[in-house]
Design a protein around this motif. Structure first.
Motif, PDB file in Angstrom:
ATOM      1  N   THR A 128       0.825  -1.202   0.000  1.00  0.00           N
ATOM      2  CA  THR A 128       0.000   0.000   0.000  1.00  0.00           C
ATOM      3  C   THR A 128       0.859   1.251   0.000  1.00  0.00           C
ATOM      4  O   THR A 128       0.581   2.237  -0.715  1.00  0.00           O
ATOM      5  N   ARG A 129       1.899   1.248   0.800  1.00  0.00           N
ATOM      6  CA  ARG A 129       2.785   2.415   0.836  1.00  0.00           C
ATOM      7  C   ARG A 129       3.492   2.614  -0.506  1.00  0.00           C
ATOM      8  O   ARG A 129       3.726   3.755  -0.945  1.00  0.00           O
ATOM      9  N   VAL A 130       3.846   1.518  -1.165  1.00  0.00           N
ATOM     10  CA  VAL A 130       4.453   1.635  -2.492  1.00  0.00           C
ATOM     11  C   VAL A 130       3.473   2.273  -3.461  1.00  0.00           C
ATOM     12  O   VAL A 130       3.826   3.188  -4.244  1.00  0.00           O
ATOM     13  N   LEU A 131       2.230   1.799  -3.429  1.00  0.00           N
ATOM     14  CA  LEU A 131       1.230   2.345  -4.339  1.00  0.00           C
ATOM     15  C   LEU A 131       0.896   3.789  -4.007  1.00  0.00           C
ATOM     16  O   LEU A 131       0.625   4.603  -4.909  1.00  0.00           O
ATOM     17  N   ILE A 132       0.893   4.129  -2.713  1.00  0.00           N
ATOM     18  CA  ILE A 132       0.642   5.526  -2.331  1.00  0.00           C
ATOM     19  C   ILE A 132       1.773   6.412  -2.838  1.00  0.00           C
ATOM     20  O   ILE A 132       1.556   7.515  -3.381  1.00  0.00           O
ATOM     21  N   ALA A 133       2.996   5.938  -2.661  1.00  0.00           N
ATOM     22  CA  ALA A 133       4.139   6.723  -3.128  1.00  0.00           C
ATOM     23  C   ALA A 133       4.127   6.882  -4.641  1.00  0.00           C
ATOM     24  O   ALA A 133       4.612   7.892  -5.173  1.00  0.00           O
TER      25      ALA A 133
END
Length: 573
Positions: free
Chosen positions: A283-288
């Motif tokens: 999720t953090r990868v996709l948010i970034a």
């Protein structure tokens, strides 16, 4: 595909924060596996790393790379835990049978029961008794006269008695009683006075006698009824011991499978926690990358916290289940047990008619009701026998020598034969009530026993049918749970792909993860519930010992030898 090179400048700060939460060494292997399964997401991560450059990893104040709560357990050596005891279910059952206070108490009770049975079954054995006796006494007296009378007279008498009596009595099944007695007695009397004297007497003789009831108290059925009652009671006692063993075995099985269930839930909770951590990272990868809203990170973190709570609850459940099993096996409370029995499905389809036939032959409640009915009938016969006239045929003969000194000795013999008759005729008052009450009670008890047997059979038929249907239903539930789990697993894989492609919300993906875990738990629970239903059916049919190939021993010779020693012959064999 967005232009990541243009985003790199303004996205530098969030990416640094992300990389601070991203371990390198442990995650490198995960990235390799992800590259094989999800090449799109791996390419996205590679581009983000290229845009930010090689940055050093920054840890938080606690030294936690993931940002999630970490549980660091001390090693067994630090805790001082005992050596782990590896057990499968069969080994756990045999361990419980080898050392169990409840079972030992039941076998101690069997020593008393067999002692009582030996006494009851020796009713028609001869009774031999030898009674030696002796006593001695001294008595003195004095007589004083008035002043002008003779001098005072004093006397003393010494008496000594000694003897031995040997008697043998024998009951026979017709109600007759035979007796034999051998009497050897001597009495010596010595008197000290102005005219000293001594006298001795003795008896050496034997006597035989018999008594045969002709009405009341007579007949083989009445006199052998106590043996039948003792045999029936012994049957109930042996079955009660068998049920004690079955209860212990079922308790071990229940606690062992409860620990199996808790262990599987812990493993699933650990797996779910790992997936939640990976989901947070993705999720953090996709948010970034701008593929997800920043708020979705909060949902993933909340899900991670919930999975950590679930893991702690699963650990506590496993600890409690292990303590219950340790207590059942009567081990030290600090003992550690490692289960080696897998959760496997072995299907057995019981047939109602066959199960009912076994239950009618073995079930303790039903067989005890049958015995109670037979005992009630015998009790009624006994009451009717006691209402008869008291007519007895009696006879006796005695012969012996009477020794006397200084008197001459003599021989004495005596014989007699006769019939005695006693007719009870209670007319009114307490004697009438006392005569009629036993008959009334016996008839009512017989009717109650008949109804109790009918009820016991109906209850047994109902219980057998319920248990058989429960086994069949549990097996169907296993198949349905298996199908649900297979479909949930396929759905989860599709959901994982859709989430990576941005076609599924974070909330829905978390829901799919939970659904997969719940489906796996339900599948495991259904298998254990099916196995437990078979165990309950075994207990109802009293076939547990046969199922686990355990030989039933109704007594323990070591306990009999310990508490009776050389008198073990008094027990019924």
């Amino acid at each position: 595909m967005p232009d990541f090179s243009r985003r790199a400048n303004w996205a530098l700060l969030p990416l640094l924060l992300f990389l601070a939460l991203w371990p390198s060494s442990a995650k490198a292997r995960d990235l390799t596996r992800d590259a094989e399964r999800n090449p799109g997401l791996h390419l996205l991560r590679s581009q983000l790393q290229a845009a930010t450059g090689s940055q050093g990893e920054i840890q938080d104040e606690t030294g936690n790379l993931s940002g999630a709560t970490q549980y660091v357990l001390p090693s067994p050596a630090q805790l001082g835990l005992p050596e782990v005891l590896e057990l499968n279910l069969t080994e756990a059952i045999h361990l419980a049978l080898r050392q169990n206070r409840e079972i030992e108490s039941a076998y101690l009770g069997r020593v008393l029961q067999k002692f009582s049975l030996g006494k009851d079954m020796s009713k028609f054995w001869p009774n031999l008794e030898i009674s030696p006796r002796t006593d001695a006494s001294v008595a003195g007296s004095s007589t004083k006269f008035v002043a002008d009378g003779p001098e005072a007279e004093r006397s003393r008498t010494e008496t000594v008695n000694a003897g031995i009596i040997t008697s043998v009595t024998q009951k026979v099944p017709t109600g007759a009683e035979l007796s034999f007695a051998w009497d050897n007695t001597i009495t010596g009397i010595r008197t000290h006075s102005d005219g000293r004297s001594s006298r001795e007497s003795g008896l050496t003789g034997w006597a035989v006698g018999f008594r045969q009831p002709l009405l009341k108290g007579g007949g083989t059925r009445y006199n052998t009824a106590s043996l039948v009652r003792a045999a029936m009671q012994e049957e109930d006692n042996v079955r009660a011991l068998r049920d004690t063993l079955i209860g212990t075995i079922n308790g071990v099985i229940s606690d062992y499978r409860a620990m199996m269930r808790a262990k599987q839930r812990l493993e699933l909770a650990e797996d779910s926690l790992g997936k939640a951590r990976k989901h947070l990272e993705d999720t953090r990868v996709l948010i970034a990358a701008g593929r997800r809203a920043a708020s979705e990170s909060l949902q993933a973190e909340a899900d991670l916290a919930q999975k950590e709570l679930d893991l702690e609850n699963a650990r506590q459940e496993l600890d409690n289940a292990q303590l219950n099993l340790v207590r059942r096996l009567e081990l030290d409370s600090g003992s550690a047990i490692a289960l080696t029995e897998p959760i496997e499905l072995r299907t057995i389809t019981p047939v109602y008619e066959e199960c009912l036939e076994l239950a009618l032959e073995r079930n303790q409640s039903y067989l005890a009701a049958k015995n109670a009915l037979e005992l009630a009938r015998m009790n009624l016969d006994d009451v009717l026998n006691q209402r008869r006239w008291d007519l007895d045929l009696e006879g006796a003969y005695s012969d012996g020598w009477r020794h006397r000194h200084p008197d001459p000795s003599s021989r004495e013999d005596e014989w007699r034969v006769g019939v005695s008759l006693k007719i009870p005729l209670p007319i009114f008052g307490d004697p009438k009530y006392d005569r009629e009450q036993p008959l009334l009670s016996a008839r009512i008890a017989l009717r109650r026993a008949e109804m109790a047997l009918i009820t016991a059979r109906e209850n047994l038929e109902k219980s057998v049918r319920q248990r058989v249907l429960a086994v069949i239903s549990s097996l169907k539930q296993v198949e349905l749970a298996r199908r649900t789990y297979d479909l949930s697993e396929q759905t989860y894989h599709f959901s994982e792909l859709k989430y990576q492609l941005g076609q599924m919300s974070n909330t829905n993906f978390i829901t799919e993860q939970d659904r997969l875990r719940n489906a796996r738990n339900s599948f495991n629970d259904s298998i254990i519930n099916y196995q437990n239903s078979l165990t309950e059916l075994d207990a109802l049919l009293a076939t547990t010992l046969d199922t686990w190939d355990i030989a039933f021993v109704p007594e323990r010779a070591d306990l009999e030898e310990q508490y009776l020693g050389r008198n073990v012959w008094l027990l019924d064999r």
